[in-house]
Structures are given as structure tokens and as C-alpha cells.
Scaffold this motif. Structure first.
Motif, PDB file in Angstrom:
ATOM      1  N   ASP A 628      93.769 100.141 -18.363  1.00 32.16           N
ATOM      2  CA  ASP A 628      92.994  99.203 -17.565  1.00 32.16           C
ATOM      3  C   ASP A 628      91.583  99.756 -17.409  1.00 32.16           C
ATOM      4  OD1 ASP A 628      91.878  97.560 -15.663  1.00 32.16           O
ATOM      5  OD2 ASP A 628      93.111  98.340 -14.011  1.00 32.16           O
ATOM      6  N   ALA A 629      90.598  99.055 -17.952  1.00 33.08           N
ATOM      7  CA  ALA A 629      89.210  99.505 -17.869  1.00 33.08           C
ATOM      8  C   ALA A 629      88.440  98.731 -16.802  1.00 33.08           C
ATOM      9  CB  ALA A 629      88.513  99.328 -19.219  1.00 33.08           C
ATOM     10  N   GLY A 630      89.128  97.889 -16.067  1.00 38.74           N
ATOM     11  CA  GLY A 630      88.409  97.048 -15.111  1.00 38.74           C
ATOM     12  C   GLY A 630      87.580  96.031 -15.872  1.00 38.74           C
ATOM     13  N   GLY A 696      85.571  96.699  -6.402  1.00 36.44           N
ATOM     14  CA  GLY A 696      84.505  97.525  -5.830  1.00 36.44           C
ATOM     15  C   GLY A 696      83.256  97.602  -6.692  1.00 36.44           C
ATOM     16  N   HIS A 697      83.183  96.843  -7.774  1.00 39.36           N
ATOM     17  CA  HIS A 697      82.002  96.899  -8.645  1.00 39.36           C
ATOM     18  C   HIS A 697      81.573  95.478  -8.997  1.00 39.36           C
ATOM     19  CE1 HIS A 697      79.614  97.501 -12.321  1.00 39.36           C
ATOM     20  NE2 HIS A 697      79.364  98.700 -11.843  1.00 39.36           N
ATOM     21  N   PRO A 698      80.253  95.217  -9.014  1.00 41.46           N
ATOM     22  CA  PRO A 698      79.790  93.849  -9.270  1.00 41.46           C
ATOM     23  C   PRO A 698      80.310  93.276 -10.584  1.00 41.46           C
ATOM     24  CG  PRO A 698      77.919  95.324  -8.804  1.00 41.46           C
ATOM     25  CD  PRO A 698      79.147  96.161  -8.766  1.00 41.46           C
ATOM     26  N   TYR A 699      80.522  94.097 -11.585  1.00 43.64           N
ATOM     27  CA  TYR A 699      81.042  93.609 -12.866  1.00 43.64           C
ATOM     28  C   TYR A 699      82.524  93.940 -13.053  1.00 43.64           C
ATOM     29  CZ  TYR A 699      76.153  92.917 -14.383  1.00 43.64           C
ATOM     30  OH  TYR A 699      74.861  92.515 -14.497  1.00 43.64           O
ATOM     31  N   GLY A 700      83.114  94.586 -12.044  1.00 45.45           N
ATOM     32  CA  GLY A 700      84.541  94.915 -12.150  1.00 45.45           C
ATOM     33  C   GLY A 700      84.848  96.205 -12.865  1.00 45.45           C
ATOM     34  N   VAL A 701      83.821  97.043 -13.086  1.00 46.94           N
ATOM     35  CA  VAL A 701      83.987  98.260 -13.872  1.00 46.94           C
ATOM     36  C   VAL A 701      84.869  99.286 -13.143  1.00 46.94           C
ATOM     37  CG1 VAL A 701      82.709 100.298 -14.694  1.00 46.94           C
ATOM     38  CG2 VAL A 701      81.801  98.000 -15.092  1.00 46.94           C
TER      39      VAL A 701
END
Lengths: 745, 158, 81, 285
Positions: A628-630, A696-701
């Protein structure tokens, strides 16, 4: 902050453009640690302890100083003595003062006109040692009668009655494990051992230092964190932080091993004494003897399971040694050992133990691989005993949103179930196996970090963008950062150039570690871009004579926000930039943050291995990584992390180890006998990226760099154990160990 | 130790230098000729980062004395690209993300080119054994193998 | 009041309780309150701790707000590779 | 340190014989430069012998081959006739180090480095290779198995060096094979190794054989009991069992970082069987 995932359609994130440093690296132009020179430069060499443990009675370097071409000699007395624990340990590790604590411990350094003169001078330094008893193995070092590596270093959390080598103790868990074991239909208890392994970066540590008499200094070095180098070196040399400018070179691999400082203070001290620039480059043998391997470990695991595959309780006791200086790496092993499981009752105990080995350095997910290897081995054995499918067992017990994690907090969105399901559905899982072949599976986990981050983003008048960040690029992060800036600004990737700042040119950035860069620097870059966008919208509003909040940003241009704002054609970034001097001056975005919200990352690895039953040789036939890389910003480099971590883990599982003689000296300090995998040892490493966005990250990272080294140890061990029909419990699974297990009958 | 005068060709250019008899070709390339594209990972022939060609043969420049190159032709990574363009292998390495930290890349490019010049259609297995002396710790070799094969295909078509 | 879950080793400084309640609205206030109420925790807290608030891990961040109904878990300060 | 590229054998012999200090011969340099780098040795004189005429030639001789002492692994591997006649030796040579090392390493260097684990030495011994030395008293021929006196030490006297290695003519239905065990597939040092050379009768029975074992004793073992086990057989199961046993019995290994006594002893038998089978199949093909 929570970035509730509005399902966003990306235009550039997720594509695979050429990396900005590619051309320099394929032509040999890129400058690494050892690739620079300075006028009048001296070359330095380091004298290292031939003893595993000894008192330094005296050091006489007069003959060395008198040797032709020698300009300076430094010893431990030349660094500023530190009071505080970890700085004091770094100082002692850089140059021993009273005792050498391991084979290879630095004792003195010489700078001379040529490297040869410096090496000759080392032989003229007379060090009188008084040898002390040494201890190498973690279990030996815990015994009451073990030689004491350092005394008085135990923290308050170590109970009474332990050897002074035990410096740290931790305990984690929840629920009633005794009650849980009572519910089990089957309980397996096993003890495991893993060897210390080295990060094995191909570029040895190297630096070029210049320190002048007015208290200013310049340092060029290969490091994962130039700010950390600055802070430590300024303390050890008595410099003001502002006066020491550290520039990170291109870095030839780190994997955690270049988060530390080893030779830099020596080069600075030699430069200070000689008044000349000093270059210091480690040999490969020095890298193995004196820089950080990971911890060695001895681990007991007990897991109970019901007939239908439900884990009822788990307990693990972990004993780690990170060499001659205290560390708390075991706490991360103890927290992560059972992280993949949703458990009612779990308990882990950790102990850190001093031994006469080099000071541990972080190595990709430090502390986790060995702990999870032990747990995944026992889960696999239980699956075998109960005749259950190993993926089904993991699915049944998998940590998911709402699970109370083995280290305390409740999980938010985590991608373990999706990752397991992807593995189960993959053709690899159903492929037939031949004789002497086995298929192994392991889950893996890493926390991933955020941390202190600072990014500047300059909008140039020609409509191009300069991103200035402060984290050395180990695996292609400049490409990912440029992609995120391009995405947010709505300009082509080719318009962006991302550079890594020196310590004087940008605010502090934490080390490139904990898989934090794409997450944290990406976050800060997006925010810096938004800062610049806000300013550009303001300029457009002024040009149009409307309110700033009546302007929004779309596809790389300022546009009026809705009908009421007025009718104006879009003003592109380039158009706004071109008139920036006329509209209020240069435009730049900036953002600084101590980033939180790094999402944990789970991976699952599948490994097919064949064992030669007559020699114990293992061949890895097929290998697939699911993770899973987000959000995969640059999928090629996400795959690269997954493949590289898998390869390192396979090496760890099969061949890599620090081998010591009875004299406590390292016997395999070279790439010939420290056997990292070569191209012909490995099969293709297939990858399947899952994208379960990190809220927790704007791009889902999510960070992706460390998790991939965690599962291979268990996956390979489970494959080999199934191939030979015997449970293996020690790494590396070198051919003699495997053959011994086979022949034992 | 007395310096020796050596005349050689590096990447097609006549080069003269003086060196001590125990200096390696790697040391001379890096320290005397400023050609730092050739890397030192071990100095003992175990990692391949210092790969160069001497008279067309792939060697570790750390295992060659510079004085042995009297009259020889040496090829290094700096000579791989032509003035205005990258070699197909170089471009394909970038396109296929076949490098991460990049420290092993010059040596791998030199070694891969030496193979393709001799065998334009290697199998994956031939390629892996040919490159076994070039250690890479970042990539797990996967994308390197893909890139070399893709470059080989392009070179065959060219 | 905030209910803080302690990791095993820290429980010995809080009468072997797994959870303790302290008056705190931020990370910093929570650390200060723990040191005040349970002085045995002082060395560890001063060396460094992380705090998981509703599943998210914070390091060093003093002013991170904590609400009374948050899940709060004290964790060691972590280091990566 | 002085470096001299000798142009004739006589010049090389004179240089070596007259050097008062420590001298070393340089051909491929793949061992010598490692020793220099690690400061194991500090020679006063290095004599480069690869420019001496004939040193890089492979010539047919008396039905066999005479291999110049400076022929590299890469060059030998490109000699089709030699590789066809001695595939085991060729493979053994190719296993040394990397492709890069192959570009430089030589048979003579591998032999004179006198490591118990050298890959080509069992091959040369099994092949019955004859090593020609030149020195102050002219040249002399020494059987390959007699060149190495002890680990790191040869029978070469002051002023002597290897000029060539002769591989004798092959009877019909002859071949050889070499296998080594290493943890990695490449870039490794033999933990155990075995070379077998066989000649078959027209009916496929083994009529002549030589079996050499490496890395299981201070020097390479040329074992007659292994030969006895397979002479007059077609490697039937009983012959194979006897061969494996003889090979294990012949071992006198040490425990070190690369392997244990127990492991080496066991694997020597396994490799002897496997190597014999390959040589046998090749000879009969």
C-alpha cells in the motif's frame, strides 16, 4: 490536520517522467561525496583499533607528525568533550578517548599531502593498548558474568539484577495473554536469531572539510541529513551553527546508514589544525568495521491459535544489540512485531544489550524486520500445523481500520486487507510448485514518519519554478517533489527544478529517514505551492481590479471565482510571473511544518524458493511484492523501493551477516565475504502497488521506502522451511545451516 | 617512489600523465585526470563501480596499475555519450528508472555496453551473469535488466 | 480530563495502571501533567516521547490540541532509517 | 616500488633474480592489486610479464594446447577448440570473479596465488596440466599438482616465473567438468570444489580418470581412491556412492567463515558425484 480525501483526479501525479538528476548520473557528471576537490587539499586517513575492547594507555604520534608530508594529527582529545548522552556517544564513536569498544573504533587521524603519506604516518603512531575481555553475542552479553562493555549506562527502566550491558527495557501490549493462550487450540513457541547486517550502500562515506581560523567552516559530504551533520559537527568542533555550512553531495545509497556522523568531525579538526582543506574517504573495509550495521537479535515468540485460525494471544521477547553504545531500536521492534494483527491479547518485551560491535545505525525500518520475521515464522508454522491457508489466516486476523494496534493507538485507514487480498488473487499464489520448492508469505509493517520540514518555492519571471528543499535525494525524490509541485501549480513537470539546499540556504529539515521525504517534503511543497498560488491570485485580482477572494486557481491560471466576480480571461502563471516586478515584486511560496499524519504502510511478500537437498543451497525462483503506497506519486520509483527493499531482505535472509572471530574482530569486512545479492542471484521482482489514500496527506501519500525490507526475512524463511519440511529459526539461512536442518532428520 | 610518464588514450583523446608505479588506473582517472564518473566502491574488484574498458576489454580500473596503460586505449563513462546526445543505453536507463542513487550506474552502463557490443541479444540469464560483478544495492536489479534489454532491442533496430 | 494509555514500561510509574487521567488540552500540557502526577516518568518524557492522538502520531509538537474524547496513547520517540 | 614491463623472458628472469628486496610478478594483477591495496605486501619490484612474446598466445602443441601464462579468462573463453576439448577447465576459469576480473585474470596467477580454494587449480590438476617455469637455470616442467607447496606458497625458486601451461592431447571420448559450491551464484570463493577428467572406452566404460578436490585441504587433493571408485564403471549407483564416500574421506578441511568441516566433507561427496556425471556425459556425447 486531516485532509479528507475529496476524490481527486491527478494530471501529473502517478505519471513516470524522467528524473531531473538522470542525465548527470548516467554520464558520470553527478558529484558524490568523494568527487570534489579544493585547492591545496590534504588527504586524510584514520587509525583504527585492532582490538575488540581495550584500554588506551597512551598515544604517541610524534613520529607520524614528523613524517614527510604530514600536516596534522588528531586524536580524541581534539574534539570538544560532550556531557549529554547521545552527543557524548557520537563523540566517543568518532574518536575514542580512553577505551576502544570494537574492532575498527577510530583512535586517531592524519592529514598529509598524499593519501599514501597519511597511510604511512598511521603506522608510525604508537598506541599502547591494554586488552580487555570482550563480548560479541547478545545472549552472552546479558549473562551476569559477561564482560562489561560500558558501565552505568542502564536507563531507569531496566529492572534490578541485570548485567550492566542491559541498557534499556520496554514493554508493550494490551489484554490478558494468559487468558488468550488458554483459549488456543494450538500454541507454538520458538526462539529465533538474526545476524547484524550492513546497509551495504556502494558509496563509502566521504567528505571534504575546510575550517578556517576565524571559526567558519564548509563541509561537503554524503549524508542523509546535512542539518544533523551540522548540528553534531558544530558541537564537536565548538562552532556556531551558522558558521558551519554543510552541503550534501549526491548520495550513493544510505538506507539509514548515512544518518550518522563518523568522519566529518575528524576532517574538520584536521582542517582546523592544518589550515588546509581536508578530504577523508573511507575504504570499504572501514565502512564495514566502523559504520553502523543493524542490530543483531535473539527473539522468543509464542502465539496461540484456534483450530479455525483465530489468534488468541501473542507474546514476544526481543533482545537486540546495537553494538557498544546504548540505543532504543528494540522499542520499534517491540511495537511493530504484531502490528499486522488485530489481537485481543498481546505482549512484547524488549531489551537493548551492549556488545563489542560497531555502533548501530538505522537500517530501513530499524528494529522491525527481525521482530516481524519471528512472528511471521510462527504464524506460518501454526497455519501449517492447523492445515490452514496462510493468507486466510492473516486475513482472518488482519489489522484494519478500528483495530487497536499492538503498540497502542487505533488504526485509521490501513491497506493490509486489500494487500492480502491482492496477494491471494495474484497468479503467483496459485502457480504450481515443483519438488524441493516452497512458497513463503509474510506481512510487513512500518510506521512511517513526518517531521520537521521546510520548503521554498520560487516563481521565476519566465514562468518556471524552483523548488528548494533540504532532504538529500536517495531514491528519486526530486522527481516526486517536482511532480507534486507541478500538480498543485498546474504547470508542466518540465517547468520545475527541485534542488537540495545546503544548511545555510533553507531552514532546518529532519534527516531523510523514516520514509518521510515524499510525505513530508511533498506536503510542504504542496503547501508552499498553495502559498505562491494565493499570492498569484492576489496579483491577478489587482490586475483585474477585483477582490483577492474573488479569484481562484485552475489549471495553472488565475480565474475569476464564478459569474459575479467579473468576466476576465484566465491569467496563467507565466503571465503573472512576467509582470511580477510591476505588480509588487518577486513571487515565492514558503512552508514550514513539523509534519504529522504519516500513514502506516503494510506490505505482503510472496516468495518461491527451491532448496538443493544435498547442499542446502537456496535459489529464489519467483518473488512478488504487494504494498500500500497510499498514492504512488512516481510509480517507477515506488516500485524501485519495493524491489530494492525486497533484494536487501533476501540478502539478509540468505547470506548477509557480520562474522566475528574468537578474538572479537570482524572477519568479513569486504564485499567478497559480506555477500550482498548479485544480479544472478535474483529473479525478477514483480510489484503490485495498492493505493489506499493516507487521510493525513493532501494527495494521500504514505511513505514507501522502509516497509519493503520487512517481509522478505519471513517470506524467504517460510518458503525455505516449507521446501525442506523443517522450521528454520536463524538468519542468515546459509547453506550449512539449511543442510544441517535437513540432515538432522 | 619515482613517477613514471605514461602516454595513453582516454575516450579517444591522447592523454599524458605521470604517476607513481603503484597507483591504480582508477586513482589516476579520478585524482589526476578529473574523470570522477568512474567510482570506487571497494577498491578490490568486488563491486564493479570502477568498470572501464582497456583496449576493448571490460576490467575493474581498481585492479589495473596506471603504468600498465602505456599506449593503451581506455574508455570511461565520460566517453559514452556523443557531444549532443546520450547513448541509447543511457537514455533507456533514465526512461526505465533503472537507477536510484546512481553510484553503480556508470559501471553498469560500461559493462552493459561491453556485453551488447559482443552479444546484441543476451538472455536475461546471460545478462545477469555478465553483470554479476556490478553490485547495485538500491534497485534489486529488476529495472536494470529491463532497461538493458529495452536498449538492446532499440540498438538492434537502429 | 484526558485518558492516556501508557505503554507497558511506563505503567510501573503509575501504580501499574494501563490508563491514567490527566488535565491537559495540548501535548505539552499532557507531558507536564504526567511529570507532575507521576514523577517516575520524568526521565523518559524528557528523553522524548511521541503521542498518538486518535491514531495519528505526533512528535515534539507541544501545541497539538487534545480533546477530552480523543484516544490518547503515549509512545516512545521513534527513529527511522 | 619499481615497475618494469619486461620485453623478454630473459629480462624478466634477470630482474627477478637480481632484486634484493621483495619482487612480484604482474600478469593479470587481480590478486596482486588487492594485496597492494590492503597493504598485505609492499614489494620493491613488480615485473610485468604480459608483454613478453608468446605470453598471451594459445598454441596447438603435441596434440594439446600450450597456453601462455598471461592469457586472460576472457581470451581463453573465446578459444573455441580449447573450450571444446577442456570445457571443465574453461568453466572453472570463467567462475573466477566477475566479467571484469575475467578480462585480466590468468591461469598462472590463479595457480601461483596458491589458494586452497582457487577455481582453476583442481581443473589443471585433473587435466594433468604441465606447468613450464623459466628461471636463472633455464626452463623446467612441473606437474600442476606439484606447483603449490602450501597455502600461499609455491615451489618456484628465486627468479622463476610461469611461462606457459600445457594441456596434453585428449584421447577420444574424453572430457572434464568442474563444479564448486558457493553461497552466491557468482562473485564468490569456493567452499568446496571438484574437477573430474575422464576417458571412456568405446563401450562407455571409464578407462581413465583424474579427480581433484579444492578447498577441503591445505592444497588441492588429487585423489586416487576417488579414481578407483569409478574406473571400470559407467557411474552406476554403487560407483557413485563409492565415489562420494571416497571424496568425503579424502577431505581434510578446516572450519572458517566460509564453511564448516562437516559441511565441506559432506558437500565434497555430493560435488564429486555431480562433477563426475557431467564429465562422463560430455565424454560419451
Amino acid at each position: 490536520m486531516n485532509y479528507v480525501s475529496k476524490i481527486r483526479k491527478f494530471k501529473q501525479v502517478g505519471t513516470r517522467p524522467a528524473r531531473p538528476d538522470g542525465d548527470d548520473k548516467v554520464t558520470g557528471r553527478a558529484l558524490y561525496g568523494a568527487d570534489t576537490v579544493a585547492p591545496g587539499m590534504l588527504m586524510a586517513a584514520v587509525l583504527r583499533s585492532p582490538h575488540a575492547h581495550a584500554q588506551i594507555v597512551s598515544i604517541d604520534f610524534s613520529a607520524a607528525l614528523a613524517h614527510d608530508g604530514v600536516k596534522a594529527v588528531v586524536t580524541g582529545a581534539d574534539l570538544v568533550a560532550q556531557d549529554e548522552g547521545s552527543l557524548r556517544d557520537i563523540q566517543e564513536n568518532c574518536l575514542a578517548t580512553t577505551r576502544v569498544l570494537y574492532d575498527g573504533h577510530a583512535v586517531a587521524a592524519v592529514a598529509a599531502l598524499t593519501l599514501k603519506a597519511a597511510q604511512e604516518a598511521l603506522k608510525l603512531i604508537k598506541v599502547e593498548y591494554s586488552a580487555l575481555p570482550h563480548v560479541i553475542e547478545v545472549d552472552d552479553a546479558m549473562r551476569a558474568d559477561a564482560p562489561i562493555v560500558q558501565s552505568g549506562r542502564a536507563l531507569e527502566n531496566v529492572p534490578e539484577g541485570f548485567s550492566q550491558n542491559v541498557t534499556y527495557h520496554c514493554q508493550f501490549g494490551h489484554g490478558d495473554t494468559d487468558a488468550g493462550f488458554a483459549l488456543a487450540d494450538e500454541i507454538v513457541t520458538r526462539s529465533f536469531k538474526t545476524a547484524a547486517t550492513h546497509q551495504g550502500y556502494i558509496e563509502p562515506h566521504a567528505c571534504l572539510a575546510q575550517m578556517t581560523t576565524d571559526g567558519k567552516a564548509e563541509l561537503w559530504c554524503c549524508t542523509q541529513g546535512q542539518y544533523n551533520v551540522r548540528d553534531i559537527c558544530s558541537a564537536l568542533l565548538g562552532l556556531e551553527g551558522s558558521q558551519l555550512r554543510v552541503t550534501a553531495s549526491e548520495i550513493g545509497g544510505g538506507f539509514g546508514g548515512k544518518t550518522n556522523v563518523f568522519i566529518e568531525p575528524l576532517a574538520l579538526a584536521l582542517s582546523h589544525k592544518s589550515g588546509r582543506p581536508v578530504k577523508l574517504v573511507m575504504s570499504r573495509s572501514e565502512v564495514f568495521r566502523a559504520t553502523g550495521p543493524t542490530v543483531s537479535s535473539s527473539i522468543d515468540v509464542k502465539i496461540g491459535m484456534t483450530r479455525d485460525g483465530r489468534i488468541t494471544a501473542g507474546r514476544a521477547e526481543l533482545r537486540y544489540s546495537g553494538g557498544a553504545f546504548p540505543n532504543e531500536t528494540v522499542s520499534m521492534g517491540a511495537q511493530s512485531a504484531f502490528a499486522a494483527y488485530d489481537m485481543a491479547a498481546v505482549e512484547t518485551l524488549g531489551w537493548n544489550v551492549l556488545t563489542n560491535r560497531p555502533k548501530e545505525a538505522a537500517y530501513r525500518a530499524p528494529g522491525a524486520p527481525m521482530a516481524i520475521y519471528a512472528v511471521e515464522s510462527v504464524v506460518d508454522e501454526l497455519s501449517q500445523i492447523l492445515n490452514l491457508d496462510p493468507i486466510d489466516v492473516r486475513l482472518k486476523n488482519a489489522a484494519r481500520k478500528g483495530s487497536k494496534s499492538s503498540y497502542g493507538p487505533t488504526f485509521d485507514d490501513v491497506g493490509l486487507i486489500e494487500t492480502l487480498e491482492a496477494a491471494k488473487a495474484h497468479p503467483h499464489y496459485q502457480a504450481p510448485l515443483g519438488p524441493n520448492q516452497g512458497r513463503g508469505l509474510s506481512a510487513g509493517f512500518w510506521f512511517n514518519f513526518g517531521g520537521n520540514t521546510c520548503v521554498s518555492l520560487n516563481v521565476n519571471t519566465d514562468g518556471t519554478i524552483s523548488v528548494i528543499e533540504g532532504n538529500p535525494d536517495i531514491g528519486g525524490s526530486r522527481a516526486s517533489i517536482s511532480l507534486m509541485a507541478a500538480e498543485e501549480l498546474g504547470v508542466p513537470y518540465e517547468k520545475i527544478r527541485t534542488i537540495i539546499a545546503d544548511t545555510a540556504s533553507l531552514g532546518h529539515n529532519d534527516i531523510t529517514d523514516g520514509s518521510r521525504v515524499t510525505f513530508s517534503v511533498g506536503l510542504a511543497t504542496i503547501k508552499a505551492a498553495q502559498d505562491a498560488i494565493q499570492k498569484m491570485c492576489g496579483r491577478a485580482a489587482q490586475i483585474w481590479g477585483i477582490d483577492a477572494d474573488a479569484v481562484t486557481w485552475e489549471d495553472g491560471a488565475a480565474v475569476p471565482a464564478g459569474e459575479n466576480a467579473g468576466k476576465f480571461p484566465p491569467l496563467s502563471l507565466a503571465e503573472i510571473a512576467a509582470v511580477s516586478f510591476e505588480t509588487g515584486g518577486p513571487i515565492a511560496g514558503h512552508f514550514e511544518v513539523n509534519a504529522d499524519g504519516a500513514g502506516v504502510s503494510f506490505g505482503v511478500h510472496l516468495c518461491d524458493a527451491e532448496v538443493d537437498p544435498e547442499t542446502g543451497a537456496t535459489k529464489i525462483l519467483r518473488y512478488t511484492v504487494f504494498q500500500d503506497a497510499g498514492r504512488a506519486v512516481h510509480p517507477s520509483y515506488v516500485e524501485g523501493q519495493m524491489q530494492g527493499g525486497a533484494a536487501q531482505g533476501i540478502g539478509w535472509a540468505l547470506n548477509e551477516e557480520y562474522i566475528y572471530g574468537k578474538d572479537g574482530r570482524l572477519q568479513n569486512s569486504g564485499f567478497l565475504d559480506y555477500r550482498i545479492p548479485v544480479a544472478s542471484d535474483l529473479p525478477r521482482i514483480d510489484t503490485v502497488i495498492l493505493e489506499i489514500p493516507n487521510p493525513g496527506h493532501p494527495y494521500g501519500v504514505r511513505g514507501v521506502g522502509e516497509t519493503p525490507i520487512v517481509p522478505p526475512l519471513g517470506a524467504v524463511s517460510n518458503a525455505v522451511s516449507r521446501a525442506i519440511g523443517k522450521r528454520l529459526t536463524q538468519l542468515p539461512m546459509s547453506p550449512p545451516r539449511i543442510l544441517q536442518a535437513i540432515l538432522k532428520g | 617512489m619515482k613517477n613514471t610518464h605514461i602516454a595513453t588514450k582516454v575516450n579517444g583523446d591522447g592523454v599524458e600523465f605521470t604517476c607513481e608505479p603503484d597507483e591504480t588506473l582508477l586513482e589516476v582517472l579520478r585524482n589526476r585526470l578529473g574523470l570522477t564518473g568512474t567510482k570506487e566502491g571497494c577498491g578490490t574488484g568486488d563491486c564493479g563501480a570502477c568498470s572501464v574498458l582497456v583496449n576493448g576489454r571490460l576490467v575493474c580500473s581498481c585492479l589495473v596499475l596506471a603504468v600498465e596503460t602505456q599506449g593503451a586505449e581506455v574508455s570511461t563513462i565520460e566517453g559514452m555519450a556523443s557531444g549532443d546526445g546520450l547513448h541509447i543505453l543511457q537514455q533507456t536507463f533514465i526512461d526505465h528508472a533503472a537507477l536510484q542513487c546512481g553510484i553503480c550506474t556508470p559501471g553498469i552502463l560500461i559493462a552493459a555496453k561491453a556485453l551488447l557490443d559482443k552479444n546484441p541479444s543476451p538472455t536475461d540469464s546471460e545478462l545477469r551473469f555478465w553483470l554479476a560483478g556490478n553490485l547495485c544495492r538500491c534497485t534489486g536489479y529488476d529495472k536494470i535488466i529491463s532497461a538493458v534489454q529495452a536498449a538492446a532491442a532499440k540498438m538492434r533496430a537502429a | 480530563m484526558v485518558a492516556v494509555t501508557l505503554w507497558g514500561t511506563m505503567r510501573q510509574y503509575a501504580n501499574d495502571q494501563e490508563k491514567v487521567e490527566v488535565q491537559a488540552a495540548t501535548f505539552k500540557e499532557l507531558c507536564d501533567a504526567l511529570i507532575r502526577d507521576y514523577p517516575g516518568m520524568q526521565p523518559q518524557i524528557e528523553r522524548g516521547v511521541s503521542l498518538a492522538i486518535d491514531g495519528r502520531i505526533y512528535k515534539e509538537a507541544w501545541f497539538t490540541p487534545i480533546s477530552a474524547d480523543s484516544e490518547v496513547v503515549l509512545m516512545p520517540f521513534m527513529q527511522g532509517g | 616500488m619499481r615497475y618494469v614491463a619486461a620485453q623478454t623472458a630473459v629480462e624478466a628472469v634477470e630482474l627477478l633474480a637480481n632484486e634484493a628486496g621483495i619482487s612480484r610478478i604482474l600478469s593479470g594483477g587481480t590478486d596482486l592489486l588487492v594485496q597492494l591495496k590492503s597493504q598485505m605486501i609492499a614489494p620493491d619490484l613488480i615485473v610485468d610479464v604480459k608483454h613478453i612474446p608468446g605470453m598471451r598466445d594459445i598454441l596447438p602443441h603435441e596434440g594439446g594446447f600450450r597456453i601462455g601464462a598471461a592469457v586472460s579468462g576472457a581470451e581463453l573463453g573465446e578459444h573455441k577448440a580449447l573450450c571444446a576439448a577442456w570445457p571443465g577447465l574453461a568453466e572453472g576459469f570463467q567462475l573466477i570473479g566477475s566479467t571484469q576480473v575475467q578480462g585480466r585474470a590468468t591461469l598462472a596467477g590463479n595457480l601461483c596465488n596458491a589458494s586452497p580454494a582457487a577455481d582453476t587449480v583442481p581443473c589443471l590438476v585433473a587435466a594433468g596440466a604441465i606447468v613450464r617455469l623459466v628461471g636463472p637455470n633455464g626452463s623446467r616442467d612441473v606437474a600442476a599438482e606439484s606447483v603449490i607447496a602450501a597455502p600461499g606458497r609455491t615451489v618456484l625458486t628465486k627468479g622463476e616465473f610461469v611461462e606457459s601451461i600445457f594441456l596434453p592431447a585428449r584421447p577420444l571420448k574424453s572430457s572434464d567438468a568442474y563444479l564448486r559450491f558457493t553461497p552466491r551464484s557468482e562473485m564468490d570463493i569456493a567452499v568446496v570444489s571438484c574437477a573430474v577428467s575422464v576417458t571412456l572406452a568405446p563401450d562407455g566404460m571409464i578407462v581413465a580418470a583424474r579427480v581433484a578436490l579444492g578447498a577441503v585441504a591445505p592444497t588441492v587433493l588429487l585423489d586416487s581412491d576417488c579414481v578407483k571408485a569409478i574406473i571400470g564403471t559407467k557411474l552406476e549407483a554403487s560407483a557413485m556412492a563409492a565415489l562420494a564416500k571416497a571424496a568425503s574421506v579424502a577431505c581434510n578441511p578446516i572450519d572458517d567463515k566460509r564453511g564448516t568441516i562437516e559441511y565441506r566433507t559432506h558437500v565434497a561427496g555430493v560435488l564429486a558425484r555431480r562433477t563426475a556425471q557431467i564429465a562422463f556425459d560430455r565424454a560419451g556425447a
